[in-house]
Design a protein around this motif. Structure first.
Motif, short mmCIF file in Angstrom:
data_model
loop_
_atom_site.label_atom_id
_atom_site.label_comp_id
_atom_site.label_asym_id
_atom_site.label_seq_id
_atom_site.Cartn_x
_atom_site.Cartn_y
_atom_site.Cartn_z
N LEU A 22 0.87 -1.18 0.00
CA LEU A 22 0.00 0.00 0.00
C LEU A 22 0.90 1.23 0.00
O LEU A 22 1.66 1.45 0.95
CB LEU A 22 -0.92 0.00 1.22
CG LEU A 22 -1.83 1.23 1.38
CD1 LEU A 22 -2.72 1.44 0.16
CD2 LEU A 22 -2.66 1.11 2.65
N LEU A 23 0.84 2.01 -1.08
CA LEU A 23 1.59 3.26 -1.20
C LEU A 23 0.69 4.41 -0.80
O LEU A 23 -0.43 4.53 -1.33
CB LEU A 23 2.04 3.49 -2.64
CG LEU A 23 3.18 2.65 -3.18
CD1 LEU A 23 3.40 2.99 -4.66
CD2 LEU A 23 4.44 2.89 -2.39
N VAL A 24 1.17 5.26 0.10
CA VAL A 24 0.39 6.40 0.57
C VAL A 24 1.23 7.65 0.32
O VAL A 24 2.24 7.87 0.98
CB VAL A 24 0.03 6.27 2.06
CG1 VAL A 24 -0.99 7.35 2.45
CG2 VAL A 24 -0.48 4.88 2.39
N GLU A 25 0.78 8.47 -0.64
CA GLU A 25 1.57 9.63 -1.07
C GLU A 25 0.63 10.63 -1.72
O GLU A 25 -0.19 10.25 -2.57
CB GLU A 25 2.64 9.17 -2.06
CG GLU A 25 3.41 10.26 -2.77
CD GLU A 25 4.24 11.13 -1.85
OE1 GLU A 25 4.01 12.36 -1.87
OE2 GLU A 25 5.10 10.61 -1.11
N PRO A 28 -2.61 -4.93 3.74
CA PRO A 28 -1.41 -5.10 2.92
C PRO A 28 -0.32 -5.85 3.69
O PRO A 28 -0.39 -5.98 4.92
CB PRO A 28 -0.99 -3.66 2.64
CG PRO A 28 -1.47 -2.90 3.83
CD PRO A 28 -2.75 -3.57 4.25
N ASP A 29 0.68 -6.29 2.96
CA ASP A 29 1.85 -6.91 3.59
C ASP A 29 2.78 -5.84 4.16
O ASP A 29 3.49 -6.08 5.14
CB ASP A 29 2.63 -7.76 2.58
CG ASP A 29 1.81 -8.92 2.05
OD1 ASP A 29 1.11 -9.56 2.86
OD2 ASP A 29 1.87 -9.16 0.83
N ILE A 30 2.78 -4.67 3.53
CA ILE A 30 3.65 -3.57 3.94
C ILE A 30 3.03 -2.26 3.47
O ILE A 30 2.33 -2.23 2.45
CB ILE A 30 5.09 -3.75 3.39
CG1 ILE A 30 6.08 -2.80 4.06
CG2 ILE A 30 5.12 -3.66 1.87
CD1 ILE A 30 7.54 -3.18 3.84
N ILE A 31 3.30 -1.19 4.21
CA ILE A 31 2.80 0.15 3.87
C ILE A 31 3.99 1.08 3.71
O ILE A 31 4.89 1.09 4.55
CB ILE A 31 1.85 0.69 4.95
CG1 ILE A 31 0.60 -0.19 5.05
CG2 ILE A 31 1.47 2.15 4.66
CD1 ILE A 31 -0.31 0.14 6.21
N VAL A 32 3.98 1.85 2.63
CA VAL A 32 4.98 2.89 2.40
C VAL A 32 4.21 4.20 2.43
O VAL A 32 3.33 4.42 1.59
CB VAL A 32 5.69 2.72 1.04
CG1 VAL A 32 6.70 3.84 0.82
CG2 VAL A 32 6.35 1.34 0.94
N ILE A 43 11.91 -2.88 0.93
CA ILE A 43 10.70 -3.72 0.99
C ILE A 43 11.09 -5.19 1.01
O ILE A 43 10.58 -5.97 1.84
CB ILE A 43 9.75 -3.40 -0.17
CG1 ILE A 43 9.12 -2.02 0.03
CG2 ILE A 43 8.67 -4.47 -0.32
CD1 ILE A 43 8.33 -1.52 -1.17
N ASP A 44 11.97 -5.58 0.12
CA ASP A 44 12.38 -6.98 0.04
C ASP A 44 13.05 -7.44 1.34
O ASP A 44 12.78 -8.54 1.81
CB ASP A 44 13.33 -7.20 -1.15
CG ASP A 44 12.62 -7.06 -2.49
OD1 ASP A 44 11.37 -7.09 -2.52
OD2 ASP A 44 13.31 -6.90 -3.51
N ARG A 45 13.88 -6.60 1.93
CA ARG A 45 14.55 -6.97 3.19
C ARG A 45 13.55 -7.10 4.34
O ARG A 45 13.63 -8.03 5.15
CB ARG A 45 15.61 -5.92 3.56
CG ARG A 45 16.93 -6.12 2.88
CD ARG A 45 18.06 -5.34 3.54
NE ARG A 45 17.72 -4.05 4.08
CZ ARG A 45 17.91 -2.88 3.46
NH1 ARG A 45 18.42 -2.85 2.26
NH2 ARG A 45 17.59 -1.75 4.05
N LEU A 46 12.61 -6.16 4.42
CA LEU A 46 11.65 -6.19 5.53
C LEU A 46 10.69 -7.37 5.43
O LEU A 46 10.18 -7.82 6.45
CB LEU A 46 10.87 -4.88 5.58
CG LEU A 46 11.65 -3.67 6.07
CD1 LEU A 46 10.83 -2.39 5.92
CD2 LEU A 46 12.10 -3.85 7.51
N LEU A 47 10.44 -7.84 4.23
CA LEU A 47 9.49 -8.95 4.06
C LEU A 47 10.16 -10.29 3.89
O LEU A 47 9.47 -11.30 3.73
CB LEU A 47 8.57 -8.66 2.87
CG LEU A 47 7.65 -7.45 3.05
CD1 LEU A 47 6.84 -7.20 1.80
CD2 LEU A 47 6.75 -7.62 4.26
N ALA A 48 11.47 -10.31 3.97
CA ALA A 48 12.20 -11.58 3.80
C ALA A 48 12.01 -12.50 5.01
O ALA A 48 11.75 -12.11 6.10
CB ALA A 48 13.68 -11.31 3.60
#
Length: 114
Positions: free
Chosen positions: A5-8, A46-50, A109-114
């Protein structure tokens, strides 16, 4: 790959980052402020939020606080992007200082979800 989820509030940046993440194989949903982001998480977590810090309406700091207060969403990793100094005591997994490269974001993102 991840559900991001991109929030901008900057439409051009939102589109550019979304395109890069889709090309990397991620599923991307977009929101222009914290309120839209919270609504999106109620449909599908989401799996991750930016998220950006400064946005009209609900900003990124208020978004993070709201997420952390919700037991079903509190575990979601958050990357906060900012052009200003913000307190690093916020419960987020990472900060990215603007301007940042798309490669930095994808790698994070890849590192945080690894």
């Amino acid at each position: 790959m991840a559900n991001v989820l991109l929030v901008e509030d900057d439409a051009n940046l939102l589109q550019a980052l979304g395109t890069v993440l889709v090309l990397e194989g991620h599923h991307v949903r977009r929101a222009e402020n914290g309120t839209e982001a919270l609504n999106a998480t109620s449909v599908e977590a989401p799996d991750i939020i930016v998220t950006d810090v400064m946005m009209p309406g609900m900003d990124g700091i208020a978004l993070v606080r709201a997420l952390r207060a919700m037991p079903l969403l509190a575990h979601i990793p958050v990357i906060m992007t900012t052009a200003i100094n913000v307190p690093h005591v916020l419960p987020v997994q990472a900060f990215l200082r603007k301007p940042f490269s798309e490669v930095e974001l994808v790698d994070l993102i890849d590192r945080l979800l690894a």
